[in-house]
Design a protein around this motif. Structure first.
Motif, PDB file in Angstrom:
ATOM      1  N   THR A  67       0.844  -1.189   0.000  1.00  0.00           N
ATOM      2  CA  THR A  67       0.000   0.000   0.000  1.00  0.00           C
ATOM      3  C   THR A  67       0.876   1.233   0.000  1.00  0.00           C
ATOM      4  N   THR A  68       0.266   2.335  -0.371  1.00  0.00           N
ATOM      5  CA  THR A  68       1.034   3.566  -0.436  1.00  0.00           C
ATOM      6  C   THR A  68       0.201   4.709   0.095  1.00  0.00           C
ATOM      7  N   ASP A  69       0.841   5.635   0.706  1.00  0.00           N
ATOM      8  CA  ASP A  69       0.179   6.842   1.188  1.00  0.00           C
ATOM      9  C   ASP A  69       0.430   8.009   0.249  1.00  0.00           C
ATOM     10  N   THR A  70       0.956   7.720  -0.920  1.00  0.00           N
ATOM     11  CA  THR A  70       1.238   8.786  -1.877  1.00  0.00           C
ATOM     12  C   THR A  70      -0.068   9.444  -2.312  1.00  0.00           C
ATOM     13  N   ALA A  71      -0.078  10.759  -2.294  1.00  0.00           N
ATOM     14  CA  ALA A  71      -1.293  11.506  -2.637  1.00  0.00           C
ATOM     15  C   ALA A  71      -1.393  11.661  -4.154  1.00  0.00           C
ATOM     16  N   PHE A  72      -1.850  10.617  -4.838  1.00  0.00           N
ATOM     17  CA  PHE A  72      -1.994  10.679  -6.279  1.00  0.00           C
ATOM     18  C   PHE A  72      -3.156  11.612  -6.641  1.00  0.00           C
ATOM     19  N   ARG A  73      -2.921  12.449  -7.623  1.00  0.00           N
ATOM     20  CA  ARG A  73      -3.953  13.392  -8.070  1.00  0.00           C
ATOM     21  C   ARG A  73      -3.653  13.788  -9.518  1.00  0.00           C
ATOM     22  N   LEU A  74      -4.659  13.669 -10.356  1.00  0.00           N
ATOM     23  CA  LEU A  74      -4.496  13.991 -11.763  1.00  0.00           C
ATOM     24  C   LEU A  74      -5.535  15.040 -12.140  1.00  0.00           C
ATOM     25  N   LEU A  81       0.271  14.175  -9.950  1.00  0.00           N
ATOM     26  CA  LEU A  81       1.138  13.054  -9.590  1.00  0.00           C
ATOM     27  C   LEU A  81       0.383  11.766  -9.843  1.00  0.00           C
ATOM     28  N   ALA A  82       1.015  10.854 -10.572  1.00  0.00           N
ATOM     29  CA  ALA A  82       0.351   9.602 -10.933  1.00  0.00           C
ATOM     30  C   ALA A  82       1.362   8.465 -10.930  1.00  0.00           C
ATOM     31  N   PRO A  83       0.907   7.227 -10.738  1.00  0.00           N
ATOM     32  CA  PRO A  83       1.804   6.073 -10.846  1.00  0.00           C
ATOM     33  C   PRO A  83       2.282   5.906 -12.274  1.00  0.00           C
ATOM     34  N   GLU A  84       3.446   5.329 -12.430  1.00  0.00           N
ATOM     35  CA  GLU A  84       3.911   5.004 -13.768  1.00  0.00           C
ATOM     36  C   GLU A  84       2.944   4.015 -14.408  1.00  0.00           C
ATOM     37  N   ASP A  85       2.687   4.206 -15.697  1.00  0.00           N
ATOM     38  CA  ASP A  85       1.731   3.379 -16.449  1.00  0.00           C
ATOM     39  C   ASP A  85       0.325   3.493 -15.881  1.00  0.00           C
ATOM     40  N   ASP A 133       1.863  17.684 -21.211  1.00  0.00           N
ATOM     41  CA  ASP A 133       1.919  16.706 -20.125  1.00  0.00           C
ATOM     42  C   ASP A 133       2.918  17.181 -19.073  1.00  0.00           C
ATOM     43  N   LEU A 134       2.391  17.575 -17.906  1.00  0.00           N
ATOM     44  CA  LEU A 134       3.234  18.015 -16.796  1.00  0.00           C
ATOM     45  C   LEU A 134       3.089  17.082 -15.590  1.00  0.00           C
ATOM     46  N   VAL A 135       2.775  15.832 -15.863  1.00  0.00           N
ATOM     47  CA  VAL A 135       2.520  14.874 -14.783  1.00  0.00           C
ATOM     48  C   VAL A 135       3.829  14.316 -14.248  1.00  0.00           C
ATOM     49  N   ALA A 136       3.957  14.334 -12.928  1.00  0.00           N
ATOM     50  CA  ALA A 136       5.092  13.676 -12.271  1.00  0.00           C
ATOM     51  C   ALA A 136       4.728  12.218 -12.032  1.00  0.00           C
ATOM     52  N   ARG A 137       5.678  11.308 -12.332  1.00  0.00           N
ATOM     53  CA  ARG A 137       5.426   9.877 -12.183  1.00  0.00           C
ATOM     54  C   ARG A 137       6.052   9.352 -10.902  1.00  0.00           C
ATOM     55  N   SER A 138       5.374   8.380 -10.297  1.00  0.00           N
ATOM     56  CA  SER A 138       5.859   7.754  -9.076  1.00  0.00           C
ATOM     57  C   SER A 138       5.983   6.262  -9.294  1.00  0.00           C
ATOM     58  N   SER A 139       6.963   5.658  -8.643  1.00  0.00           N
ATOM     59  CA  SER A 139       7.156   4.214  -8.741  1.00  0.00           C
ATOM     60  C   SER A 139       6.288   3.453  -7.755  1.00  0.00           C
ATOM     61  N   ASP A 140       5.521   4.158  -6.935  1.00  0.00           N
ATOM     62  CA  ASP A 140       4.630   3.484  -5.989  1.00  0.00           C
ATOM     63  C   ASP A 140       3.582   2.681  -6.753  1.00  0.00           C
ATOM     64  N   PRO A 141       3.062   1.622  -6.124  1.00  0.00           N
ATOM     65  CA  PRO A 141       2.072   0.781  -6.829  1.00  0.00           C
ATOM     66  C   PRO A 141       0.757   1.510  -7.038  1.00  0.00           C
ATOM     67  N   LEU A 142      -0.039   0.980  -7.978  1.00  0.00           N
ATOM     68  CA  LEU A 142      -1.348   1.567  -8.267  1.00  0.00           C
ATOM     69  C   LEU A 142      -2.265   1.446  -7.053  1.00  0.00           C
TER      70      LEU A 142
END
Length: 622
Positions: free
Chosen positions: A101-108, A122-126, A146-155
């Motif tokens: 699990t991840t606490d990363t605050a994904f937001r698109l 901020l979004a997960p890769e793929d 496209d100005l999205v930052a990618r994270s290696s955290d899981p979906l």
């Protein structure tokens, strides 16, 4: 001493016997391994353990496969141990690691304005699907930043489904802002038409996360920009209304209520207002009419027309109030005031034309129309609007008619054509329109057309009801899942599906009800519903569960026999585990013996189908 050939023969015999014994033992071992493997595989399959498989090695059985957790691994071992001695089992299964699990605050956030799209956050890769945008540009190209930052955290959960829905919205709307997170989806945009807006709202209803939806239609451009207010014995009413903004709409509706309006007329917020202070001018005009008394005020672009009753025109302070109004009026407006003589045209109102439209579509028009050529024109227009097969006319020539009477008659025909059912009555001084429609904008459209044609000289009265059941857009969408459940519920309140006592056979009366339900389900083929079987607490739990499942299956099979698409229907037996009444009474047990239809997500209200069996003595008749 034995001869050499005897010794050789003896040796060959022993060798042949040994080989035969070996092959017999080998065959017996293979048969034993096959039976053992088949038995273990069957036990695993029966218990829905499809992730494990078995390898037989002589007397040993090795279990392989990725167990979802330790409990599942232990259960597989226990089931195999019922078939083979646990001492002969070898556990070579693995246990899947729990998903991180991840606490990363994904937001698109996606912003689209025509052929330009900005995506940031901020979004997960793929984790960002391709934006399949329909472009209206000539070269068909979309400018994507496209100005999205990618994270290696899981979906995170729900991310892929939510972002896919966001992509659909961006593809459908050329002006939109979408914010997607794993917990929420927000849409704020402008749809090109009502159909697109309704379709998107329905599609977003399936989102796996809560949604905030604000999809608006583009403001129309009105010409002329018009508002008309009438005040008479029945009260005040906005017969047509246009406002330049939400604030302007609020001002106009507030003034109308103060002047006696009892209905919230849906003003159109539109482009094309001739004056930035349009709503202030409309408000002052309505206030003046309220002070003077009965009459009508019509504002059409920069023209203001008062048609006042004799009492209003003879108001003690008429000159003072009208002078104050003119002084405050911007110079760009033109003001005209006319006076009604009594109730209109006096004896001329004895002339009356009526046009009616029945629910079956039959139209009857009767009354005076003037010369023969006027009659021909009216009949030709009516045939074009309603079709010759649905039209009956009783038109008669008349001489003492107002000069614009044929035009008024054609306006009455057009007004009736805008209704699904209703009637239009025409006199020289009034058009009365009443009926039902499936278009929420019908009243506004009729009022605007009459005002454009006749100005403030002709009064009109409306009693038009909007009915969703007649709206072609709503009809095209078909019933909602809740509507499907409600319709079935209505049928079952009249006639239950009933079973023969102690049986899973639906009786004759029950089959008639199933046939009625089947007709409803043909319009609800896309709605996922569950048929739940329930029993009372009489008898053994196992038997009650089996009976409830069998009865639910019987309903499903009866629907299938009537060629109903059952791909979205499931049957489940719950036995006595979900009572709705007291099992200690005969009435309670009868209520608990039931079949219910519900939405597959259990969000719908129960639809109960009780059986007629009141003999609770049967052990298996739960």
């Amino acid at each position: 001493m034995r001869p050499v050939y005897q010794t050789s023969l003896y040796a060959l015999t022993l060798a042949a016997a040994a080989v035969g014994a070996y092959f017999l033992a080998e065959k017996a071992t293979e048969e034993l391994e096959a039976r053992t493997g088949s038995a273990i595989r069957g036990a695993l399959s029966k218990n829905d353990i499809g992730w494990a498989w078995v390898e037989i090695d002589g007397m040993l059985a090795r279990l392989h496969g990725p167990a979802p957790d330790e409990a599942a691994r232990f259960r597989a071992l226990a089931i195999a141990g019922e078939v083979l001695n646990p001492l002969n089992l070898r556990d070579e299964m693995t246990v899947e690691l729990p998903r991180a699990t991840t606490d990363t605050a994904f937001r698109l956030e996606i912003l689209r304005n025509g052929d330009s799209i900005l995506v940031h956050g901020l979004a997960p890769e793929d984790g960002i699907p391709e934006l399949a945008v329909r472009s209206s540009s000539e070269d068909g190209e979309i400018e994507l930043l496209d100005l999205v930052a990618r994270s290696s955290d899981p979906l995170p959960p729900n991310w892929e489904e939510t972002v896919a829905l966001a992509s659909e919205v961006v593809a459908a709307l050329e002006t939109v802002r979408v914010i997607a997170t794993p917990e929420h989806l927000e849409v704020d945009g402008i749809a090109p038409d009502r159909i697109t807006a309704l379709g998107l709202e329905q599609r977003l209803g399936s989102a796996p996360v809560p949604t905030d939806i604000a999809i608006m239609l583009p403001r129309p451009v009105l010409s002329p920009f018009m508002t008309r207010f009438t005040l008479d014995e029945a009260g005040g009413r906005l017969e047509t209304c246009a406002a330049e903004s939400e604030i302007g709409l609020t001002k106009i509706q507030a003034a109308a209520k103060v002047a006696g309006s009892t209905e919230d007329t849906a003003c159109t917020i539109a482009l094309g207002a001739p004056d930035p202070a349009w709503s202030d001018t409309v408000t002052r005009a309505i206030n003046l009419l309220d002070i003077l008394g009965h009459g009508t005020v019509t504002l059409s672009d920069l023209s203001i027309s008062f048609n006042l009753s004799p009492e209003a025109a003879g108001h003690t302070d008429y000159d003072l109030y009208m002078s104050d109004f003119e002084e405050a009026l911007p110079e760009i407006y033109e003001l005209s005031v006319s006076r009604r003589d009594g109730d209109g045209a006096g004896g001329a109102d004895d002339l009356r034309l009526t046009a009616t439209r029945s629910p079956e579509g039959l139209v009857h028009i009767r009354g005076p129309v003037g010369p023969l050529d006027s009659r021909t024109i009216v009949e030709t227009l009516a045939q074009a609007r309603f079709g010759a097969d649905h039209l009956h006319t009783s038109l008669k020539p008349a001489t003492a008619l107002p000069g614009d009477w044929p035009v008024q008659v054609m306006a009455a025909v057009d007004a009736l054509a805008a209704l699904d059912t209703g009637a239009v009555t025409l006199t020289p001084s009034m058009i009365t329109v009443r009926g039902s429609t499936g278009n929420p904008d019908t009243e506004e459209a009729i009022a605007r057309g009459l005002t454009e044609t006749f100005g403030a000289d002709l009064a009109y009265s409306f009693d038009i009801e909007y009915k969703e059941a007649l709206d072609p857009l709503i009809i095209a969408q078909g019933p909602t899942p809740e509507d499907c459940v409600a319709q079935i519920n209505g049928v079952l309140e009249e006639n239950d599906v009933s079973f023969a006592p102690g049986s899973v056979e639906i009786d004759a009366a029950g089959l008639d009800t199933v046939g009625t339900i089947a007709n409803i389900l043909r319009d609800c083929a896309e709605v996922a519903m569950e048929i739940e079987g329930h029993t009372d607490s009489q008898g053994r739990k196992e038997m009650n569960q089996s009976l409830s499942q069998a009865r639910a299956d019987a309903v499903l099979n009866a629907l299938m026999a009537r060629r109903v698409l059952t791909g979205n229907l499931t049957a489940a037996g719950y036995g006595e585990t979900q009572p709705i009444a007291d099992n200690s009474t005969a009435e309670g047990r009868e209520a608990n013996r039931r079949i219910r239809f519900s939405l597959a997500d259990n969000s719908a209200a129960e639809i109960e189908v009780s059986d007629d069996n009141t003999t609770a003595e049967a052990e298996n008749d739960g």
